[in-house]
Design an enzyme around this catalytic site. Structure first.
Site, PDB file in Angstrom:
ATOM      1  N   GLU A 213       0.854  -1.187   0.000  1.00  0.00           N
ATOM      2  CA  GLU A 213       0.000   0.000   0.000  1.00  0.00           C
ATOM      3  C   GLU A 213       0.889   1.235   0.000  1.00  0.00           C
ATOM      4  O   GLU A 213       1.758   1.389   0.862  1.00  0.00           O
ATOM      5  CB  GLU A 213      -0.923   0.041   1.222  1.00  0.00           C
ATOM      6  CG  GLU A 213      -1.862   1.255   1.177  1.00  0.00           C
ATOM      7  CD  GLU A 213      -2.734   1.404   2.407  1.00  0.00           C
ATOM      8  OE1 GLU A 213      -3.791   2.043   2.303  1.00  0.00           O
ATOM      9  OE2 GLU A 213      -2.342   0.893   3.489  1.00  0.00           O
TER      10      GLU A 213
ATOM     11  N   GLU B  42       4.960   4.664   3.675  1.00  0.00           N
ATOM     12  CA  GLU B  42       4.445   5.915   4.242  1.00  0.00           C
ATOM     13  C   GLU B  42       5.618   6.873   4.464  1.00  0.00           C
ATOM     14  O   GLU B  42       6.652   6.484   5.000  1.00  0.00           O
ATOM     15  CB  GLU B  42       3.729   5.629   5.567  1.00  0.00           C
ATOM     16  CG  GLU B  42       3.250   6.844   6.318  1.00  0.00           C
ATOM     17  CD  GLU B  42       2.373   7.764   5.482  1.00  0.00           C
ATOM     18  OE1 GLU B  42       2.700   8.968   5.429  1.00  0.00           O
ATOM     19  OE2 GLU B  42       1.387   7.291   4.891  1.00  0.00           O
TER      20      GLU B  42
ATOM     21  N   ASP C  17      10.085   7.493   0.053  1.00  0.00           N
ATOM     22  CA  ASP C  17       9.445   8.180  -1.067  1.00  0.00           C
ATOM     23  C   ASP C  17       8.910   7.174  -2.076  1.00  0.00           C
ATOM     24  O   ASP C  17       9.672   6.348  -2.595  1.00  0.00           O
ATOM     25  CB  ASP C  17      10.473   9.112  -1.725  1.00  0.00           C
ATOM     26  CG  ASP C  17       9.864  10.025  -2.766  1.00  0.00           C
ATOM     27  OD1 ASP C  17       8.713   9.800  -3.195  1.00  0.00           O
ATOM     28  OD2 ASP C  17      10.561  10.974  -3.170  1.00  0.00           O
TER      29      ASP C  17
ATOM     30  N   ASP D 164      -3.196  12.013  -1.962  1.00  0.00           N
ATOM     31  CA  ASP D 164      -3.281  13.466  -2.085  1.00  0.00           C
ATOM     32  C   ASP D 164      -3.614  13.813  -3.535  1.00  0.00           C
ATOM     33  O   ASP D 164      -2.914  13.386  -4.452  1.00  0.00           O
ATOM     34  CB  ASP D 164      -1.935  14.084  -1.694  1.00  0.00           C
ATOM     35  CG  ASP D 164      -2.018  15.597  -1.505  1.00  0.00           C
ATOM     36  OD1 ASP D 164      -2.797  16.249  -2.240  1.00  0.00           O
ATOM     37  OD2 ASP D 164      -1.290  16.127  -0.653  1.00  0.00           O
TER      38      ASP D 164
ATOM     39  N   ASP E 103     -12.083   9.859  -2.907  1.00  0.00           N
ATOM     40  CA  ASP E 103     -13.333  10.603  -2.841  1.00  0.00           C
ATOM     41  C   ASP E 103     -13.288  11.812  -3.766  1.00  0.00           C
ATOM     42  O   ASP E 103     -14.263  12.547  -3.877  1.00  0.00           O
ATOM     43  CB  ASP E 103     -13.594  11.083  -1.410  1.00  0.00           C
ATOM     44  CG  ASP E 103     -12.576  12.154  -1.012  1.00  0.00           C
ATOM     45  OD1 ASP E 103     -11.365  11.862  -1.056  1.00  0.00           O
ATOM     46  OD2 ASP E 103     -12.994  13.283  -0.670  1.00  0.00           O
TER      47      ASP E 103
ATOM     48  N   THR F  45     -10.703   2.747   4.581  1.00  0.00           N
ATOM     49  CA  THR F  45      -9.651   3.523   5.214  1.00  0.00           C
ATOM     50  C   THR F  45     -10.311   4.523   6.160  1.00  0.00           C
ATOM     51  O   THR F  45     -11.535   4.680   6.178  1.00  0.00           O
ATOM     52  CB  THR F  45      -8.821   4.289   4.176  1.00  0.00           C
ATOM     53  OG1 THR F  45      -9.602   5.378   3.660  1.00  0.00           O
ATOM     54  CG2 THR F  45      -8.390   3.383   3.029  1.00  0.00           C
ATOM     55  N   GLU F  46      -9.481   5.240   6.940  1.00  0.00           N
ATOM     56  CA  GLU F  46     -10.021   6.252   7.839  1.00  0.00           C
ATOM     57  C   GLU F  46     -10.778   7.320   7.042  1.00  0.00           C
ATOM     58  O   GLU F  46     -11.878   7.740   7.410  1.00  0.00           O
ATOM     59  CB  GLU F  46      -8.892   6.899   8.646  1.00  0.00           C
ATOM     60  CG  GLU F  46      -8.146   5.949   9.571  1.00  0.00           C
ATOM     61  CD  GLU F  46      -6.968   5.261   8.878  1.00  0.00           C
ATOM     62  OE1 GLU F  46      -6.877   5.318   7.628  1.00  0.00           O
ATOM     63  OE2 GLU F  46      -6.142   4.660   9.588  1.00  0.00           O
ATOM     64  N   TYR F  47     -10.180   7.775   5.938  1.00  0.00           N
ATOM     65  CA  TYR F  47     -10.816   8.796   5.115  1.00  0.00           C
ATOM     66  C   TYR F  47     -12.094   8.270   4.470  1.00  0.00           C
ATOM     67  O   TYR F  47     -13.101   8.967   4.380  1.00  0.00           O
ATOM     68  CB  TYR F  47      -9.850   9.281   4.028  1.00  0.00           C
ATOM     69  CG  TYR F  47      -8.761  10.185   4.534  1.00  0.00           C
ATOM     70  CD1 TYR F  47      -9.058  11.396   5.153  1.00  0.00           C
ATOM     71  CD2 TYR F  47      -7.422   9.849   4.371  1.00  0.00           C
ATOM     72  CE1 TYR F  47      -8.064  12.232   5.615  1.00  0.00           C
ATOM     73  CE2 TYR F  47      -6.418  10.688   4.832  1.00  0.00           C
ATOM     74  CZ  TYR F  47      -6.733  11.877   5.446  1.00  0.00           C
ATOM     75  OH  TYR F  47      -5.747  12.705   5.898  1.00  0.00           O
ATOM     76  N   GLU F  48     -12.049   7.048   3.993  1.00  0.00           N
ATOM     77  CA  GLU F  48     -13.218   6.472   3.332  1.00  0.00           C
ATOM     78  C   GLU F  48     -14.413   6.426   4.277  1.00  0.00           C
ATOM     79  O   GLU F  48     -15.537   6.769   3.889  1.00  0.00           O
ATOM     80  CB  GLU F  48     -12.880   5.073   2.831  1.00  0.00           C
ATOM     81  CG  GLU F  48     -14.002   4.392   2.085  1.00  0.00           C
ATOM     82  CD  GLU F  48     -13.578   3.052   1.495  1.00  0.00           C
ATOM     83  OE1 GLU F  48     -14.420   2.406   0.857  1.00  0.00           O
ATOM     84  OE2 GLU F  48     -12.408   2.655   1.690  1.00  0.00           O
TER      85      GLU F  48
END
Length: 216
Positions: A46, A71, A98, A120, A156, A196-199
């Site tokens: 991921e 990450e 990176d 992002d 999103d 995910t947290e954002y999802e």
């Protein structure tokens, strides 16, 4: 989104080099076999794991697969590491580095799946090359993925999704699945979907989640 720096996370990461690779030298091969308890298992990566809910859940559900969370932020890496250690997930490694150098960190054609979750969007045109679905990144992913491997992408952001469709298509990729409202129009995918947290946050507000699966 950049997380607030947490000194405990920095200390934890520094104290566990067996679980976290920090800024590895791109010119030096990484011995991934020595970093996993069962090195011959399939490998999934991921890119941009954030706090790690997705990759941690994957690792818990599939002990027969090895996972690497890539990450850039040390605090995020520390949050993932804390759960990895608490859960005893010996099939999860963390690479703090990176993503543009991804094919320097893995052997050629090593991975079965590469996940891009809520990256992002870098909406300004001058930042196009930073988007994780820009053509230079796709070349890197092609080097890392097996010939039978594929990418799974969720966002999103409608603009990033449209751009990614165009970028992958122009690169010559083949689409296996495309959805402009994942949670409401793809029950066969949602049944096994890990949020995910954002999802979770965006879906709870009723925002559509865009998704695609594609291979080279």
């Amino acid at each position: 989104m950049r997380l607030r720096n947490k000194p405990w996370a920095v200390e934890l990461v520094n104290n566990h080099p067996e679980s976290v690779l920090q800024d590895p030298d791109p010119g030096k091969a990484i011995d991934w076999h020595s970093r996993f308890a069962k090195p011959d298992q399939p490998l999934e990566i991921e890119v941009g794991s954030g706090k790690g809910n997705f990759i941690i859940t994957k690792a818990k559900q599939h002990p027969e697969i090895n996972y690497v969370a890539v990450e850039l932020q040390t605090t995020a890496a520390g949050i993932i590491l804390r759960t990895k250690l608490a859960e005893g997930l010996d099939n999860l490694q963390i690479l703090r580095g990176d993503a543009a150098l991804l094919d320097s960190f893995f052997p050629q054609h090593a991975a079965d799946v590469l996940y891009l979750n809520f990256s992002d969007p870098w909406p300004k045109t001058r930042h196009e090359k930073r988007r994780l679905t820009y053509k230079s990144f796709l070349q890197t992913y092609q080097n890392v993925l097996k010939e039978t491997g594929h990418i799974e992408f969720k966002t999103d952001n409608a603009g990033l999704f449209s751009y990614s469709l165009m970028s992958l298509n122009n690169y010559g990729m083949h689409f296996d699945f495309v959805s402009v409202d994942l949670h409401h129009e793809a029950p066969e995918i949602v049944a096994n979907n890990i949020e995910t947290e954002y999802e979770h946050k965006f879906a709870a507000k009723g925002n559509p989640i865009y998704a695609l699966h594609a291979h080279f």
